[in-house]
Scaffold this motif. Structure first.
Motif, PDB file in Angstrom:
ATOM      1  N   THR A   1     -10.935   8.823  -0.797  1.00 46.06           N
ATOM      2  CA  THR A   1      -9.621   8.656  -0.638  1.00 46.06           C
ATOM      3  C   THR A   1      -9.251   7.806   0.395  1.00 46.06           C
ATOM      4  N   ILE A   2     -10.037   7.886   1.648  1.00 46.07           N
ATOM      5  CA  ILE A   2      -9.620   6.986   2.859  1.00 46.07           C
ATOM      6  C   ILE A   2     -10.283   5.595   2.495  1.00 46.07           C
ATOM      7  N   LEU A   3     -11.190   5.306   1.934  1.00 46.27           N
ATOM      8  CA  LEU A   3     -11.716   4.185   1.671  1.00 46.27           C
ATOM      9  C   LEU A   3     -10.959   3.423   0.470  1.00 46.27           C
ATOM     10  N   ASP A   4     -10.388   4.104  -0.405  1.00 48.81           N
ATOM     11  CA  ASP A   4      -9.318   3.458  -1.318  1.00 48.81           C
ATOM     12  C   ASP A   4      -8.155   3.061  -0.496  1.00 48.81           C
ATOM     13  N   GLN A   5      -7.718   3.704   0.476  1.00 48.54           N
ATOM     14  CA  GLN A   5      -6.667   3.135   1.187  1.00 48.54           C
ATOM     15  C   GLN A   5      -6.821   1.867   1.955  1.00 48.54           C
ATOM     16  N   HIS A   6      -8.142   1.668   2.320  1.00 46.73           N
ATOM     17  CA  HIS A   6      -8.699   0.592   3.094  1.00 46.73           C
ATOM     18  C   HIS A   6      -9.057  -0.683   2.262  1.00 46.73           C
ATOM     19  N   ILE A   7      -9.331  -0.257   1.017  1.00 50.27           N
ATOM     20  CA  ILE A   7      -9.780  -1.453  -0.287  1.00 50.27           C
ATOM     21  C   ILE A   7      -8.316  -1.982  -0.401  1.00 50.27           C
ATOM     22  N   ALA A   8      -7.112  -1.029  -0.563  1.00 52.24           N
ATOM     23  CA  ALA A   8      -6.108  -1.767  -0.952  1.00 52.24           C
ATOM     24  C   ALA A   8      -5.369  -2.554   0.003  1.00 52.24           C
TER      25      ALA A   8
ATOM     26  N   VAL B   1       0.698  -1.157  -0.087  1.00 51.64           N
ATOM     27  CA  VAL B   1       0.041  -0.048  -0.046  1.00 51.64           C
ATOM     28  C   VAL B   1       0.827   1.297  -0.161  1.00 51.64           C
ATOM     29  N   ALA B   2       0.607   2.172  -1.058  1.00 51.32           N
ATOM     30  CA  ALA B   2       1.415   3.152  -1.072  1.00 51.32           C
ATOM     31  C   ALA B   2       0.378   4.450  -1.440  1.00 51.32           C
ATOM     32  N   GLU B   3       0.655   5.760  -1.006  1.00 49.37           N
ATOM     33  CA  GLU B   3      -0.237   6.757  -1.020  1.00 49.37           C
ATOM     34  C   GLU B   3      -0.246   7.194  -2.709  1.00 49.37           C
ATOM     35  N   PRO B   4      -1.178   7.036  -3.291  1.00 52.41           N
ATOM     36  CA  PRO B   4      -1.294   7.281  -4.932  1.00 52.41           C
ATOM     37  C   PRO B   4      -0.660   8.762  -5.290  1.00 52.41           C
ATOM     38  N   SER B   5      -0.029   8.572  -6.220  1.00 54.67           N
ATOM     39  CA  SER B   5       0.986   9.814  -6.859  1.00 54.67           C
ATOM     40  C   SER B   5      -0.256  10.837  -7.518  1.00 54.67           C
ATOM     41  N   VAL B   6      -1.391  10.301  -7.891  1.00 51.50           N
ATOM     42  CA  VAL B   6      -2.449  11.136  -8.714  1.00 51.50           C
ATOM     43  C   VAL B   6      -3.461  10.881  -7.460  1.00 51.50           C
ATOM     44  N   GLY B   7      -4.093  11.770  -7.270  1.00 53.31           N
ATOM     45  CA  GLY B   7      -5.578  11.935  -6.442  1.00 53.31           C
ATOM     46  C   GLY B   7      -6.450  10.988  -7.075  1.00 53.31           C
TER      47      GLY B   7
ATOM     48  N   THR C   1     -14.210   0.897  11.003  1.00 50.72           N
ATOM     49  CA  THR C   1     -14.732   1.111  12.381  1.00 50.72           C
ATOM     50  C   THR C   1     -13.642   1.276  13.385  1.00 50.72           C
ATOM     51  N   ALA C   2     -12.563   0.267  13.207  1.00 50.01           N
ATOM     52  CA  ALA C   2     -11.553   0.316  14.239  1.00 50.01           C
ATOM     53  C   ALA C   2     -10.643   1.468  13.973  1.00 50.01           C
ATOM     54  N   ASN C   3     -10.610   2.313  12.835  1.00 54.00           N
ATOM     55  CA  ASN C   3     -10.065   3.534  12.608  1.00 54.00           C
ATOM     56  C   ASN C   3     -10.855   4.975  12.871  1.00 54.00           C
ATOM     57  N   ASP C   4     -12.154   4.569  13.332  1.00 56.16           N
ATOM     58  CA  ASP C   4     -13.198   5.490  13.813  1.00 56.16           C
ATOM     59  C   ASP C   4     -13.704   6.386  12.602  1.00 56.16           C
ATOM     60  N   PHE C   5     -13.786   5.557  11.339  1.00 58.82           N
ATOM     61  CA  PHE C   5     -14.560   6.180  10.211  1.00 58.82           C
ATOM     62  C   PHE C   5     -15.992   5.483  10.322  1.00 58.82           C
ATOM     63  N   VAL C   6     -16.604   5.844  11.343  1.00 57.50           N
ATOM     64  CA  VAL C   6     -18.154   5.338  11.521  1.00 57.50           C
ATOM     65  C   VAL C   6     -19.047   5.706  10.314  1.00 57.50           C
ATOM     66  N   SER C   7     -18.807   7.083   9.896  1.00 57.67           N
ATOM     67  CA  SER C   7     -19.823   7.371   8.854  1.00 57.67           C
ATOM     68  C   SER C   7     -19.695   6.633   7.632  1.00 57.67           C
ATOM     69  N   ILE C   8     -18.257   6.385   7.317  1.00 60.78           N
ATOM     70  CA  ILE C   8     -18.102   5.759   5.845  1.00 60.78           C
ATOM     71  C   ILE C   8     -18.851   4.121   6.345  1.00 60.78           C
TER      72      ILE C   8
ATOM     73  N   ALA D   1     -15.243  -9.147   1.651  1.00 63.69           N
ATOM     74  CA  ALA D   1     -14.392  -7.719   1.516  1.00 63.69           C
ATOM     75  C   ALA D   1     -15.196  -6.566   2.289  1.00 63.69           C
ATOM     76  N   ARG D   2     -16.662  -6.503   2.096  1.00 65.96           N
ATOM     77  CA  ARG D   2     -17.395  -5.355   3.032  1.00 65.96           C
ATOM     78  C   ARG D   2     -17.336  -5.543   4.522  1.00 65.96           C
ATOM     79  N   ASN D   3     -17.246  -6.962   4.612  1.00 66.87           N
ATOM     80  CA  ASN D   3     -17.199  -7.260   6.324  1.00 66.87           C
ATOM     81  C   ASN D   3     -15.594  -6.602   7.009  1.00 66.87           C
ATOM     82  N   LEU D   4     -14.516  -7.086   6.136  1.00 68.73           N
ATOM     83  CA  LEU D   4     -13.318  -6.707   6.403  1.00 68.73           C
ATOM     84  C   LEU D   4     -13.220  -4.929   6.454  1.00 68.73           C
ATOM     85  N   LEU D   5     -13.737  -4.445   5.396  1.00 67.49           N
ATOM     86  CA  LEU D   5     -13.749  -3.179   5.311  1.00 67.49           C
ATOM     87  C   LEU D   5     -14.442  -2.369   6.460  1.00 67.49           C
TER      88      LEU D   5
END
Length: 206
Positions: A135-142, A121-127, A192-199, A183-187
């Motif tokens: 963007t947060i979701l993409d990091q977790h998908i990766a 996992v690396a921060e994309p060079s292009v947004g 949730t563990a990272n406090d992104f409850v709204s997502i 995948a949905r359950n893992l996401l």
């Protein structure tokens, strides 16, 4: 489509291509490099996002993204306007990404292994998007195991049906559905563990 809301899906759209884009396509079919560059400028960010989401590796995503546009230059005459150009291009890109994965000697082990893999996992060079939530979701998908990640991206992001995904990845339809729910359950757990409850609320609509 299992009632799941799409996250920036690209396969199904109601609006047509713009007049400018249609003109660029026609000119590119006649060999205009400047028109093709306009198409590249318009579409390379979402195509890079697709590559990065599926590969979860910055360098590979950049290489494969460039390969997609080489293939586009070669195959643009195949576009008949029966669907939106971005829909067709994402289909081309998906095939290029899967082809890239199959070239690796460990394709079957990588995609069908029951062992979870640590993604590079690396921060994309292009947004990937202007929306910070995505963007947060993409990091977790990766960070998902590869098989679950591929199914999730193809279904939830790109809008393919499980029957289509099963053919692409040479798996049973039931396996595609189970990997998507995995995948949905893992996401949900990760977010949730990272406090992104709204997502995580996005995953509660079956």
């Amino acid at each position: 489509m299992d009632g799941q809301a799409r996250f920036n899906g690209s396969k199904h759209h109601n609006s047509g291509d713009s007049d400018c884009e249609l003109a660029w396509i026609a000119q590119a079919k006649n060999g205009s490099q400047s028109a093709f560059y306009q198409l590249y400028e318009k579409h390379h960010k979402p195509i890079y996002a697709l590559c990065w989401r599926m590969l979860a590796d910055k360098d590979s995503a950049e290489d494969v993204c460039q390969e997609v546009f080489v293939v586009l230059w070669q195959k643009i005459n195949n576009f008949r306007g029966e669907s939106k150009f971005s829909t067709w291009l994402h289909s081309v890109a998906t095939n290029v990404v899967l082809g890239h994965l199959r070239k690796h000697k460990n394709w079957l082990q990588r995609v069908f292994s029951i062992e979870e893999q640590a993604a590079n996992v690396a921060e994309p060079s292009v947004g990937l998007t202007d929306d910070s939530t995505l963007t947060i979701l993409d990091q977790h998908i990766a960070r998902l195991p590869e098989r679950a990640r591929l199914v999730f991206v193809l279904f939830a992001v790109e809008g393919y049906r499980h029957e289509e995904i099963a053919k692409m990845l040479k798996m049973a339809v039931g396996s595609s559905k189970s990997q998507y729910h995995r995948a949905r359950n893992l996401l949900k757990e990760s977010l949730t563990a990272n406090d992104f409850v709204s997502i995580t609320e996005e995953f509660n609509h079956e």
